[in-house]
Motif scaffolding. Structure first.
Motif, PDB file in Angstrom:
ATOM      1  N   THR A 136      41.881  30.642  38.012  1.00  0.00           N
ATOM      2  CA  THR A 136      41.427  30.672  39.405  1.00  0.00           C
ATOM      3  C   THR A 136      40.658  29.406  39.743  1.00  0.00           C
ATOM      4  O   THR A 136      40.835  28.835  40.825  1.00  0.00           O
ATOM      5  CB  THR A 136      40.543  31.918  39.644  1.00  0.00           C
ATOM      6  OG1 THR A 136      41.338  33.081  39.401  1.00  0.00           O
ATOM      7  CG2 THR A 136      40.018  31.961  41.060  1.00  0.00           C
ATOM      8  N   ASP A 194      47.711  33.053  43.051  1.00  0.00           N
ATOM      9  CA  ASP A 194      46.799  33.401  41.964  1.00  0.00           C
ATOM     10  C   ASP A 194      46.976  34.878  41.618  1.00  0.00           C
ATOM     11  O   ASP A 194      46.545  35.748  42.376  1.00  0.00           O
ATOM     12  CB  ASP A 194      45.357  33.103  42.389  1.00  0.00           C
ATOM     13  CG  ASP A 194      44.392  33.107  41.209  1.00  0.00           C
ATOM     14  OD1 ASP A 194      44.860  33.275  40.063  1.00  0.00           O
ATOM     15  OD2 ASP A 194      43.173  32.959  41.439  1.00  0.00           O
ATOM     16  N   GLU A 195      47.585  35.122  40.497  1.00  0.00           N
ATOM     17  CA  GLU A 195      47.850  36.490  40.036  1.00  0.00           C
ATOM     18  C   GLU A 195      48.358  37.382  41.167  1.00  0.00           C
ATOM     19  O   GLU A 195      47.725  38.382  41.515  1.00  0.00           O
ATOM     20  CB  GLU A 195      46.581  37.088  39.398  1.00  0.00           C
ATOM     21  CG  GLU A 195      46.104  36.256  38.230  1.00  0.00           C
ATOM     22  CD  GLU A 195      45.105  36.985  37.346  1.00  0.00           C
ATOM     23  OE1 GLU A 195      45.086  38.232  37.374  1.00  0.00           O
ATOM     24  OE2 GLU A 195      44.366  36.307  36.613  1.00  0.00           O
ATOM     25  N   GLN A 243      43.472  35.565  44.467  1.00  0.00           N
ATOM     26  CA  GLN A 243      43.589  36.669  43.518  1.00  0.00           C
ATOM     27  C   GLN A 243      43.473  38.024  44.222  1.00  0.00           C
ATOM     28  O   GLN A 243      44.028  39.004  43.783  1.00  0.00           O
ATOM     29  CB  GLN A 243      42.508  36.524  42.438  1.00  0.00           C
ATOM     30  CG  GLN A 243      42.727  37.432  41.252  1.00  0.00           C
ATOM     31  CD  GLN A 243      41.972  36.948  40.030  1.00  0.00           C
ATOM     32  OE1 GLN A 243      41.422  35.851  39.997  1.00  0.00           O
ATOM     33  NE2 GLN A 243      41.958  37.760  38.996  1.00  0.00           N
TER      34      GLN A 243
HETATM   35 MG   LIG Z   1      41.402  34.442  38.219  1.00  0.00          MG
END
Ligand SMILES: [Mg+2]
Ligand SMILES: Nc1ncnc2c1ncn2[C@@H]1O[C@H](COP(=O)(O)OP(=O)(O)OP(=O)(O)O)[C@@H](O)[C@H]1O
Lengths: 274, 326
Positions: free
Chosen positions: B46, B162-163, B86
């Motif tokens: 991140t 992000d994810e 995220q």
């Molecule tokens: Mg992260």
């Protein structure tokens, strides 16, 4: 669809134009929130109305104003000030939602003016404050409150908004400081005593000496006293320096608050990129 | 960018309270590809994405996105990137359509084009039916897709994800994967961080493995698998109680040390003489009367790669010892 697709090419305008446009679009978002959550409007406007009714009828008969005068004339401007004062909790709550949900990060990753994020919040909250004041004043008038009209009335309205303006920065600062929306709700516990120890419900002369002194120097007391004066109902004023200069300080306190908390809020906002 | 890279980072450093989150991180992402950034919790994924998307200032090193230095020309970078953080960063109160219109206006498209673009993207991300529903009522997958749509408003040349599928059920995950594939087909470069090895394997043409703020490998998925080398014999049992016996048999027959995945009731170990080892394991297990669900040979997974590279596992998988103790 390529990057050259004309539907996805931003318009070219100057920086100031975009600052204002971005701010306008965020205000629009804030108003859409009210439109989509009528319950929130009811709560936000219902609380002031209820306060006016409750305090007006419950305390109205029992409370005395030093030097004579109608308690209603003393109370109503105080209620308006209280609503403005609690407003910073709304600001903080909305800011903490946006920052914890990543919405502020999304704005910051976009080519928009990032100062518009704060400016948009402020303008939205001032518009909400106008609506709150208007509805409270109508309720107060329905209960028999009779302020002078004209410039004095506008001046009082302006001073109330001026206080609310200064509190935006405290709200933004706290909104970026507290870790989650629940903590923002807890601000009420701090705000409540801070608003009570002031001249909004009771004249400082009627309090124990030391408490009266603190209450008189509470910034919101100056706005309350100045508003009473400008509404043409100057009841319950004291004769200490701070109380004799209510108008001056109703302008001055928000300047001081802004001078302290605007830089703090800006710094907090900049710290997001640390 | 002159050399065909959409993202290039050299020696990125970022410290939080003296503790490095990125510690000389390098990355090069070729234009028009999906690049996986794979690493466990706290590896610095991140942080890397936030630096590249101009949200956070770097303490050292250099980064270019779409040929522009992120520290010196953040505004121009922002006009060329999309970011899906995220946690889905959409407005929960507004409807899907209102969200996209708002972001379109804030991307400076103007009201009319923002509305048109919202309609287009709602359709493309299969959200038309839910367009006028408050986002608060969306499922996790729908929210993610709306988040992706919002990142695509300006048709960015680089998209950071992000994810994007963390916390999604398998069906929603599949939906997001489909969306990502469609984006890349449209020419977008994607940098995707993930803890899911399967996700990196499926989507990315190249993978950078990050651990403790450093890139520890950069290769194709197949290249990384070759790094570990050799195939594995894998046994899946029906009952947890059978695991220790299987471990014993596999340890006896295979050269490498067996590993146990207690969650999946699976034991596997590296082998060189593939077929002989497989036959021998199968026969011994049958002789001992172990109820086997599945047995076979498989190529090493990225999980094995990670263990080989870092010496520790990516997820909460148990080691053989813990499995035996359980
Ligand atoms: Mg992260
Ligand atoms: N704002 C911050 N303040 C302090 N420490 C931070 C901050 N952001 C990240 N860190 C630390 O930096 C390291 C890297 O964090 P980062 O969030 O980049 O990891 P990650 O790979 O994204 O992990 P995850 O898979 O859990 O999302 C961690 O040790 C984390 O605690």
């Amino acid at each position: 669809m390529s990057a050259l697709d004309p539907t996805t090419v931003p318009r070219e305008r100057g920086r100031l134009y975009w600052l204002l446009a971005d701010c306008g679009n965020l205000v629009r978002r804030g108003l859409l929130h009210y439109q989509r959550q009528p319950v929130n409007i009811a709560w936000q406007l219902g609380f002031p109305i209820l306060s006016v009714l409750l305090y007006g009828y419950v305390f109205g008969s029992a409370m005395k104003v030093p030097g004579g005068g109608d308690y209603q004339d003393f109370l109503m401007p105080g209620m308006f000030v209280m609503t403005m004062a609690f407003g910073f909790i709304n600001t903080a709550t909305l800011v903490v939602h946006d920052s914890t949900k990543g919405v502020i990060d999304r704005f910051r990753s976009m080519p928009m003016a990032s100062s518009a994020v704060v400016a948009g919040r402020g303008v939205t909250d001032l518009l909400a404050a106008c609506a709150e004041l208007a509805i409270m004043m109508l309720t107060a008038m329905a209960m028999g409150w009779r302020p002078d009209g004209g410039w004095g009335f506008l001046g009082a309205f302006g001073l109330l908004l001026w206080l609310r303006f200064a509190l935006i920065w405290i709200g933004v600062w706290l909104g970026l400081l507290v870790p989650n929306p629940e903590a923002a709700g807890g601000l009420f516990a701090v705000a409540f005593p801070l608003t009570m120890i002031s001249s909004i419900f009771v004249a400082p002369q009627l309090m124990p000496d030391w408490l009266g002194w603190v209450a008189a120097w509470n910034p919101i007391s100056s706005t309350a006293a100045a508003a009473r004066e400008l509404f043409g109902t100057p009841v319950g004023g004291g004769d200490s320096w701070i109380e004799r200069h209510a108008l001056l300080m109703a302008v001055g306190w928000p300047v001081i608050l802004t001078a302290v908390f605007l830089p703090l809020a800006v710094r907090r906002f900049q710290r997001l990129s640390r | 960018m002159s050399d065909g890279h959409a993202v290039r980072a050299e020696g990125l450093e970022k410290r939080y309270g003296g503790k490095p989150a990125l510690d000389g991180f390098d990355l090069a992402v070729r234009e028009g590809t999906v690049h996986g950034l794979l690493g466990p919790n706290g590896a610095g994924k991140t942080t890397a994405v936030r630096i590249l998307s101009t949200l956070v200032k770097l303490d050292g090193g250099r980064a270019e996105v779409a040929g522009l230095d992120v520290a010196r020309r953040p505004r121009e970078v922002r006009a060329r990137i999309g970011l899906t953080g995220q946690y889905a960063a959409v407005d929960e109160v507004l409807t899907g359509r209102q969200n996209l219109e708002m972001f379109g206006r804030l991307f400076h498209l103007g009201g009319r084009r923002a509305r048109a673009r919202a309609v287009e993207l709602l359709d493309r991300f299969d959200l038309t039916a839910a367009a006028d529903l408050g986002v608060g009522k969306y499922s996790g997958g729908m929210r993610r897709r709306l988040d992706l749509a919002a990142s695509m408003i300006l048709a960015p040349s680089v998209l950071f994800l992000d994810e994007p599928t963390t916390g999604l059920d398998p069906r929603s995950r599949g939906e997001v994967w489909d969306s990502v594939r469609a984006l890349v087909a449209g020419g977008t470069t994607v940098l995707l961080t993930t803890q899911y090895l399967e996700e990196a394997d499926r989507l990315a043409s190249r993978i950078t493995v990050i651990d403790q703020g450093r890139s520890i490998a950069d290769d194709t998925p197949d290249g990384l698998k070759d790094l570990v080398g050799g195939d594995r014999v894998e046994v899946v049992v029906a009952e947890r109680a059978e695991l220790p016996r299987v471990v014993k048999v596999v340890a006896r027959v295979c050269e490498g040390e067996p590993e146990t995945d207690e969650e999946a009731l699976r034991v596997h170990a590296p082998v060189t003489d593939r077929v002989a080892a497989l036959t021998e394991v199968a026969r011994t297990l049958q002789d001992e009367g172990v109820a086997v669900e599945d047995i076979g040979l498989r190529r090493p997974s990225l999980d094995d790669v990670f263990l080989r590279l870092t010496g520790h596992r990516t997820g909460a998988r148990t080691t053989e010892k813990e499995a035996a103790a359980a």
